[in-house]
Design an enzyme around this catalytic site. Sequence first.
Site, PDB file in Angstrom:
ATOM      1  N   ASP A   1       0.844  -1.187   0.000  1.00  0.00           N
ATOM      2  CA  ASP A   1       0.000   0.000   0.000  1.00  0.00           C
ATOM      3  C   ASP A   1       0.885   1.245   0.000  1.00  0.00           C
ATOM      4  O   ASP A   1       2.022   1.223   0.506  1.00  0.00           O
ATOM      5  CB  ASP A   1      -0.907   0.008   1.235  1.00  0.00           C
ATOM      6  CG  ASP A   1      -2.063  -0.982   1.099  1.00  0.00           C
ATOM      7  OD1 ASP A   1      -2.179  -1.618   0.045  1.00  0.00           O
ATOM      8  OD2 ASP A   1      -2.847  -1.095   2.066  1.00  0.00           O
TER       9      ASP A   1
ATOM     10  N   TRP B   1     -13.817  -1.740  -1.025  1.00  0.00           N
ATOM     11  CA  TRP B   1     -12.956  -2.055   0.102  1.00  0.00           C
ATOM     12  C   TRP B   1     -13.352  -3.368   0.782  1.00  0.00           C
ATOM     13  O   TRP B   1     -14.527  -3.613   1.015  1.00  0.00           O
ATOM     14  CB  TRP B   1     -13.012  -0.910   1.121  1.00  0.00           C
ATOM     15  CG  TRP B   1     -11.956  -1.016   2.188  1.00  0.00           C
ATOM     16  CD1 TRP B   1     -10.706  -0.470   2.178  1.00  0.00           C
ATOM     17  CD2 TRP B   1     -12.076  -1.727   3.427  1.00  0.00           C
ATOM     18  NE1 TRP B   1     -10.021  -0.807   3.325  1.00  0.00           N
ATOM     19  CE2 TRP B   1     -10.843  -1.579   4.109  1.00  0.00           C
ATOM     20  CE3 TRP B   1     -13.087  -2.488   4.012  1.00  0.00           C
ATOM     21  CZ2 TRP B   1     -10.607  -2.134   5.360  1.00  0.00           C
ATOM     22  CZ3 TRP B   1     -12.856  -3.056   5.262  1.00  0.00           C
ATOM     23  CH2 TRP B   1     -11.613  -2.875   5.922  1.00  0.00           C
TER      24      TRP B   1
ATOM     25  N   GLU C   1     -10.234  -8.695   0.070  1.00  0.00           N
ATOM     26  CA  GLU C   1      -9.327  -9.223  -0.962  1.00  0.00           C
ATOM     27  C   GLU C   1      -8.045  -9.750  -0.333  1.00  0.00           C
ATOM     28  O   GLU C   1      -7.476 -10.740  -0.816  1.00  0.00           O
ATOM     29  CB  GLU C   1      -9.041  -8.156  -2.034  1.00  0.00           C
ATOM     30  CG  GLU C   1      -7.897  -7.189  -1.751  1.00  0.00           C
ATOM     31  CD  GLU C   1      -8.168  -6.251  -0.595  1.00  0.00           C
ATOM     32  OE1 GLU C   1      -9.328  -6.116  -0.206  1.00  0.00           O
ATOM     33  OE2 GLU C   1      -7.203  -5.655  -0.078  1.00  0.00           O
ATOM     34  N   ASP C   2      -7.610  -9.132   0.767  1.00  0.00           N
ATOM     35  CA  ASP C   2      -6.394  -9.622   1.428  1.00  0.00           C
ATOM     36  C   ASP C   2      -6.641 -10.976   2.103  1.00  0.00           C
ATOM     37  O   ASP C   2      -5.763 -11.841   2.133  1.00  0.00           O
ATOM     38  CB  ASP C   2      -5.824  -8.580   2.407  1.00  0.00           C
ATOM     39  CG  ASP C   2      -6.874  -7.999   3.340  1.00  0.00           C
ATOM     40  OD1 ASP C   2      -8.075  -8.363   3.225  1.00  0.00           O
ATOM     41  OD2 ASP C   2      -6.505  -7.172   4.188  1.00  0.00           O
TER      42      ASP C   2
ATOM     43  N   HIS D   1      -5.500   8.947   7.009  1.00  0.00           N
ATOM     44  CA  HIS D   1      -6.299   9.497   5.909  1.00  0.00           C
ATOM     45  C   HIS D   1      -7.762   9.155   6.103  1.00  0.00           C
ATOM     46  O   HIS D   1      -8.113   8.245   6.862  1.00  0.00           O
ATOM     47  CB  HIS D   1      -5.798   8.947   4.568  1.00  0.00           C
ATOM     48  CG  HIS D   1      -5.922   7.455   4.440  1.00  0.00           C
ATOM     49  ND1 HIS D   1      -7.039   6.838   3.950  1.00  0.00           N
ATOM     50  CD2 HIS D   1      -5.063   6.447   4.772  1.00  0.00           C
ATOM     51  CE1 HIS D   1      -6.864   5.519   3.963  1.00  0.00           C
ATOM     52  NE2 HIS D   1      -5.679   5.253   4.469  1.00  0.00           N
TER      53      HIS D   1
ATOM     54  N   ASP E   1       0.514   3.978   1.594  1.00  0.00           N
ATOM     55  CA  ASP E   1       0.542   4.760   2.841  1.00  0.00           C
ATOM     56  C   ASP E   1       1.276   4.055   3.967  1.00  0.00           C
ATOM     57  O   ASP E   1       1.141   4.434   5.127  1.00  0.00           O
ATOM     58  CB  ASP E   1      -0.894   5.117   3.264  1.00  0.00           C
ATOM     59  CG  ASP E   1      -1.813   3.905   3.345  1.00  0.00           C
ATOM     60  OD1 ASP E   1      -1.309   2.758   3.254  1.00  0.00           O
ATOM     61  OD2 ASP E   1      -3.038   4.090   3.485  1.00  0.00           O
TER      62      ASP E   1
ATOM     63  N   ARG F   1     -11.465   7.862   4.430  1.00  0.00           N
ATOM     64  CA  ARG F   1     -11.842   6.883   3.412  1.00  0.00           C
ATOM     65  C   ARG F   1     -11.914   7.564   2.048  1.00  0.00           C
ATOM     66  O   ARG F   1     -12.421   8.667   1.914  1.00  0.00           O
ATOM     67  CB  ARG F   1     -13.191   6.278   3.778  1.00  0.00           C
ATOM     68  CG  ARG F   1     -13.576   5.079   2.939  1.00  0.00           C
ATOM     69  CD  ARG F   1     -14.803   4.379   3.508  1.00  0.00           C
ATOM     70  NE  ARG F   1     -14.516   3.709   4.780  1.00  0.00           N
ATOM     71  CZ  ARG F   1     -13.841   2.564   4.897  1.00  0.00           C
ATOM     72  NH1 ARG F   1     -13.357   1.955   3.840  1.00  0.00           N
ATOM     73  NH2 ARG F   1     -13.634   2.012   6.090  1.00  0.00           N
TER      74      ARG F   1
ATOM     75  N   MET G   1       1.447   4.191   9.279  1.00  0.00           N
ATOM     76  CA  MET G   1       0.532   4.493   8.176  1.00  0.00           C
ATOM     77  C   MET G   1       0.221   5.977   8.144  1.00  0.00           C
ATOM     78  O   MET G   1      -0.003   6.595   9.188  1.00  0.00           O
ATOM     79  CB  MET G   1      -0.763   3.696   8.335  1.00  0.00           C
ATOM     80  CG  MET G   1      -1.630   3.716   7.086  1.00  0.00           C
ATOM     81  SD  MET G   1      -3.276   2.989   7.332  1.00  0.00           S
ATOM     82  CE  MET G   1      -4.133   4.409   7.969  1.00  0.00           C
TER      83      MET G   1
END
Length: 288
Positions: A138, A200, A203-204, A233, A140, A235, A230
């Site tokens: 990712d 969102w 998937e992981d 942030h 971030d 969404r 991280m």
Amino acid sequence: EPKESIVSKFNGSSPLPPCPPTPPGLVGPLRIEFEWIRSMSDVRKASGENLQGGGRYKPLDCISQHKVAIIIPYRNRKDHLKHWLYYLHPILKRQQVDYGVYVINQHGEGTFNRAKLLNVGYVESLKEYAYDCFVFSDVDLVPMDDRNLYRCHGEPRHMASAMDKFGFQMPYTNYFGGVVALSREQYMRINGFPNNYWGWGAEDDDMHKRITLKGMAVSRPDSRVGMYKMVRHLRDTHNEVNPQNPGQLHNTARTMDTDGINSLIYSLIKIEKDELYTMIDVDIHAPN
Ligand code: UDH
């Protein structure tokens, strides 16, 4: 032996030695700051040295044993990308990796699909160089310790085992989010990642399920070395929680051999070479 022949043995024509298994220049814990927005010129100053363009680098004084493509799923996170580049290039150089940075930009405003973008990154990076290892990260997430090596291991590796947003712990046992590393063989064994997790979530978990279904285990750094910070942030728009996604996990065993790298369809829009990264702009045919 006459001096001249000794000199000639060690002159510039001799091949470089392999890099040592443990990189000698690591420093351990790092101070990571996201308090201000970085200018691109500061980022270039901090991290641009000795890069070959497109975010490619290889060690100058030894042959790296690790050809690693770093794949970043991306859309509209320039400030995060600058933090990532600022910190990661120096770390990866200290780790003596032969690497390239690939930012996979989802073109348009359609629903985001992180795993499909990662599949695109795998395919596109291999068109450029014979990478044998893929770190999927990712944008971030920055490691807080440079002993967390961006390379592949005997088992698929979950690198972000201790993220600040989860109190530096695993949020649940089989968590496989954030930053992971798979060798080419490990990735092909699971047919890559799923292409149909839009928006969102989950998937992981599907990626983790594919690994265990194929009889592999996951390795992780300990919770000191696995620390990540991280960038905070809100969404994103067009990446809302998709309540359909977790239900798909029931189908992984049945569908993983037909949904993945062997069924990947996308349209390449353009490839842009910055000094610090390669940006792959791609239409992944998002549903409306
Ligand atoms: N990403 C983008 N652009 C987007 C969406 C996602 O670049 O519009 C990429 C980026 O690399 C990001 C990754 O996909 O790090 C994962 O997406 P995410 O950051 O939305 O997932 P995360 O679990 O955050 O990190 C969940 C939403 C946070 C809401 C926090 C409210 N307090």
